[in-house]
Enzyme design. Sequence first.
Site, PDB file in Angstrom:
ATOM      1  N   SER A 281       2.775  -2.002  10.446  1.00  0.00           N
ATOM      2  CA  SER A 281       4.214  -2.066  10.718  1.00  0.00           C
ATOM      3  C   SER A 281       4.842  -3.420  10.380  1.00  0.00           C
ATOM      4  CB  SER A 281       4.516  -1.661  12.162  1.00  0.00           C
ATOM      5  OG  SER A 281       4.088  -0.323  12.391  1.00  0.00           O
TER       6      SER A 281
ATOM      7  N   GLU B 295      -6.078  -4.674  10.287  1.00  0.00           N
ATOM      8  CA  GLU B 295      -5.046  -3.674  10.542  1.00  0.00           C
ATOM      9  C   GLU B 295      -5.388  -2.894  11.810  1.00  0.00           C
ATOM     10  OE1 GLU B 295      -2.840  -2.556   6.680  1.00  0.00           O
ATOM     11  OE2 GLU B 295      -4.579  -1.253   6.833  1.00  0.00           O
TER      12      GLU B 295
ATOM     13  N   GLY C 205       1.821   2.439  10.812  1.00  0.00           N
ATOM     14  CA  GLY C 205       2.784   3.529  10.693  1.00  0.00           C
ATOM     15  C   GLY C 205       3.418   3.924  12.013  1.00  0.00           C
TER      16      GLY C 205
ATOM     17  N   ASN D 199       0.865  -1.184   0.000  1.00  0.00           N
ATOM     18  CA  ASN D 199       0.000   0.000   0.000  1.00  0.00           C
ATOM     19  C   ASN D 199       0.902   1.235   0.000  1.00  0.00           C
ATOM     20  OD1 ASN D 199      -1.886   1.986   0.382  1.00  0.00           O
ATOM     21  ND2 ASN D 199      -2.424   1.371   2.482  1.00  0.00           N
ATOM     22  N   TRP D 200       1.077   1.805  -1.184  1.00  0.00           N
ATOM     23  CA  TRP D 200       1.998   2.952  -1.299  1.00  0.00           C
ATOM     24  C   TRP D 200       1.439   4.217  -0.647  1.00  0.00           C
ATOM     25  CZ3 TRP D 200       4.064   2.968  -7.082  1.00  0.00           C
ATOM     26  CH2 TRP D 200       4.830   1.816  -7.283  1.00  0.00           C
ATOM     27  N   LYS D 201       0.137   4.241  -0.450  1.00  0.00           N
ATOM     28  CA  LYS D 201      -0.522   5.461   0.065  1.00  0.00           C
ATOM     29  C   LYS D 201      -0.176   6.644  -0.852  1.00  0.00           C
ATOM     30  CE  LYS D 201      -0.430   3.409   4.616  1.00  0.00           C
ATOM     31  NZ  LYS D 201      -0.462   3.569   6.056  1.00  0.00           N
TER      32      LYS D 201
ATOM     33  N   GLU E 266      -7.326   4.954   7.336  1.00  0.00           N
ATOM     34  CA  GLU E 266      -7.105   6.380   7.026  1.00  0.00           C
ATOM     35  C   GLU E 266      -8.314   6.956   6.285  1.00  0.00           C
ATOM     36  OE1 GLU E 266      -3.337   5.767   5.098  1.00  0.00           O
ATOM     37  OE2 GLU E 266      -2.483   5.170   7.031  1.00  0.00           O
TER      38      GLU E 266
ATOM     39  N   HIS F  90      -9.752   1.373   4.236  1.00  0.00           N
ATOM     40  CA  HIS F  90      -8.537   1.569   5.025  1.00  0.00           C
ATOM     41  C   HIS F  90      -8.844   2.530   6.180  1.00  0.00           C
ATOM     42  CE1 HIS F  90      -4.519   2.795   6.203  1.00  0.00           C
ATOM     43  NE2 HIS F  90      -4.101   1.681   5.630  1.00  0.00           N
TER      44      HIS F  90
HETATM   45  P1  PGA Z   1       2.373   0.441   7.708  1.00  0.00           P
HETATM   46  O1  PGA Z   1       0.937   0.664   7.007  1.00  0.00           O
HETATM   47  O2  PGA Z   1       2.900  -0.861   7.174  1.00  0.00           O
HETATM   48  O3  PGA Z   1       3.196   1.615   7.315  1.00  0.00           O
HETATM   49  O4  PGA Z   1       2.108   0.371   9.191  1.00  0.00           O
HETATM   50  C1  PGA Z   1       0.079  -0.404   6.766  1.00  0.00           C
HETATM   51  C2  PGA Z   1      -1.192   0.102   6.141  1.00  0.00           C
HETATM   52  O5  PGA Z   1      -1.652   1.195   6.513  1.00  0.00           O
HETATM   53  O6  PGA Z   1      -1.773  -0.548   5.262  1.00  0.00           O
END
Ligand code: PGA
Length: 256
Positions: free
Chosen positions: A215, A169, A175, A9-11, A99, A97
């Site tokens: 993470s 998640e 993150g 997931n590059w975001k 976010e 997600h």
């Molecule tokens: P992260 O993000 O690996 O940077 O914790 C995972 C995600 O949000 O899908």
Amino acid sequence: MRSQIAAANWKMNLDFKQGKQLIEEIISQEPTPEAGKKVVFAVPALYIRSARKKVKNNPGYSVSAQNIYHKKSGAFTGEISAEMVASVGAEYVIIGHSERREYFNETNGILAEKINLALENNLTPIFCCGESLPTREAGTQNEFVAGQISESLFHLSAEQVLKIVIAYEPIWAIGTGKTATAEQAQQMHHWLRQVLAKKYGQPIADQISILYGGSVKGSNAQEIFSQPDVDGGLVGGASLVASEFVTIIRALKKSV
Ligand code: PGA
């Protein structure tokens, strides 16, 4: 048998050239993942077509959108539909997600609409769920996550639910560098499989891939993925570094 999946997931990271280079580097180090293992790049929507071209000769690799809008088409300036991302070569889409839930107020109801549109357009949804730190501290994470699943997915038929990938998640692990322990991941994944089995029956539940996200990195992937109900990972930060992500791909276990 369920697929083992490493999803990147590059975001909102990497410019176009950096994105292309990253995919090239990963593919050059790991051209063909073993049978039953899948690698998915969830790239910004405007890179989908190019990413698709990069992976099309490498079986096991696919491209995903990070989001779609919850309406089919129309006057929604700036939004991108399921049909659009499918038409440029996306095979997956991340739905829900944390976010998006947090910053864009996406509710379980809106996510159910997105799931339907994804399936109508032959996209495999990677449906994200997960609890916040206060919910975990209160010990109510199981009910919370089961609620997310039931409100967004339980309108589906058994045949449709088989097309879903779930990503657990925990928000407190995204993150933050703070991973759930392998045991915590296994407990939740096992619980989610039970929730799915109660609704759809064990044989169906046993075929649904449940990824862990939060993470994941090269150094912890193997331990987490080795858990019986963990079928790979949805990876943010570490997916932006070729060597890290290759290690994560190699840490996928054989399909079960
Ligand atoms: P992260 O993000 O690996 O940077 O914790 C995972 C995600 O949000 O899908």
